[in-house]
Design an enzyme around this catalytic site. Sequence first.
Site, PDB file in Angstrom:
ATOM      1  N   GLU A  78       0.803  -1.222   0.000  1.00 45.07           N
ATOM      2  CA  GLU A  78       0.000   0.000   0.000  1.00 45.07           C
ATOM      3  C   GLU A  78       0.843   1.281   0.000  1.00 45.07           C
ATOM      4  O   GLU A  78       0.303   2.374  -0.183  1.00 45.07           O
ATOM      5  CB  GLU A  78      -0.943  -0.008   1.208  1.00 45.07           C
ATOM      6  CG  GLU A  78      -2.020  -1.075   1.095  1.00 45.07           C
ATOM      7  CD  GLU A  78      -2.928  -1.138   2.307  1.00 45.07           C
ATOM      8  OE1 GLU A  78      -2.508  -0.687   3.393  1.00 45.07           O
ATOM      9  OE2 GLU A  78      -4.052  -1.647   2.176  1.00 45.07           O
ATOM     10  N   GLU A 109       7.536 -22.020   7.407  1.00 44.93           N
ATOM     11  CA  GLU A 109       8.008 -21.162   8.496  1.00 44.93           C
ATOM     12  C   GLU A 109       9.136 -21.802   9.291  1.00 44.93           C
ATOM     13  O   GLU A 109       9.826 -21.128  10.059  1.00 44.93           O
ATOM     14  CB  GLU A 109       6.861 -20.790   9.429  1.00 44.93           C
ATOM     15  CG  GLU A 109       6.350 -21.915  10.297  1.00 44.93           C
ATOM     16  CD  GLU A 109       5.286 -21.435  11.277  1.00 44.93           C
ATOM     17  OE1 GLU A 109       5.481 -21.663  12.487  1.00 44.93           O
ATOM     18  OE2 GLU A 109       4.297 -20.836  10.850  1.00 44.93           O
TER      19      GLU A 109
END
Length: 267
Positions: A78, A109
């Site tokens: 953004e 992960e």
Amino acid sequence: MKVTELASLYDNIDQMTVREILTGINNEDAKIHIAVKTQIPKIEELVTKLVDRIKADGRLFYLGAGTSGRLGILDASEIPPTFGMPQGVVIGLIAGGDKAIRKAIEAAEDDYHGGWADMQKFKINEKDTVVGIAASGETPYVIGAIKDANRNGLLTASITCNPDSAIAKAAHIAIEPIAGPEFLTGSTRMKAGTAQKLVLNMITTSLMIKLGRVKGNKMVDMQLTNKKLVERGSKMIVDELGIEIEKAKRLLLLHGSVRAVLDNYKT
């Protein structure tokens, strides 16, 4: 046991009415802003250092897995449209790569050196900063990246919702908004995820303001990527210059940004 894994304060939620469930979630959410507020000094320390590092052509990397990784990518994505910053100044990386944005790849992960390996395509330099995001504070993908970044002279920070975590011990700056157990036991997409999102908003918004990407209280460098943003930009110009809306829109489309209009237009 980690705070985020503690049992919910609410028993038998499967027997609650919808109103009781919503009220309980809302009651827990009210605790988040208090937890984030306690971390403002640490966030301030990070942003203050980031301003100088970004001005020196450094970059900000967010690393995380699962929900934490997605939040980092969301915040990074953004920045160019909101503040007109070039792509690649704020970069979000997630364990498992881009396909993990939409589909959970849980085992990714656990790759201790995966985060640092993912960063190598960006030609890392000592002005770059790594912020590891992990609700648990124990994610190997993130911890490994922070430790490797430390060894290579980068500034590191962490965002976690558990105290005394491995990630906090590894990072130079440890941001720890501890909001207590989740309404739904262990569901860190809820309070922990919200706390992380709030912190990310604070980091990049304050950073962009101090980098001069805001005038007054307006996003004068936002990209004009749709009709809504053209309308918003035109209104900003009207407010600043006191001209008619149609003239403001013509000037905006001619110059390409609110800042360019304000810099070039003479009343």
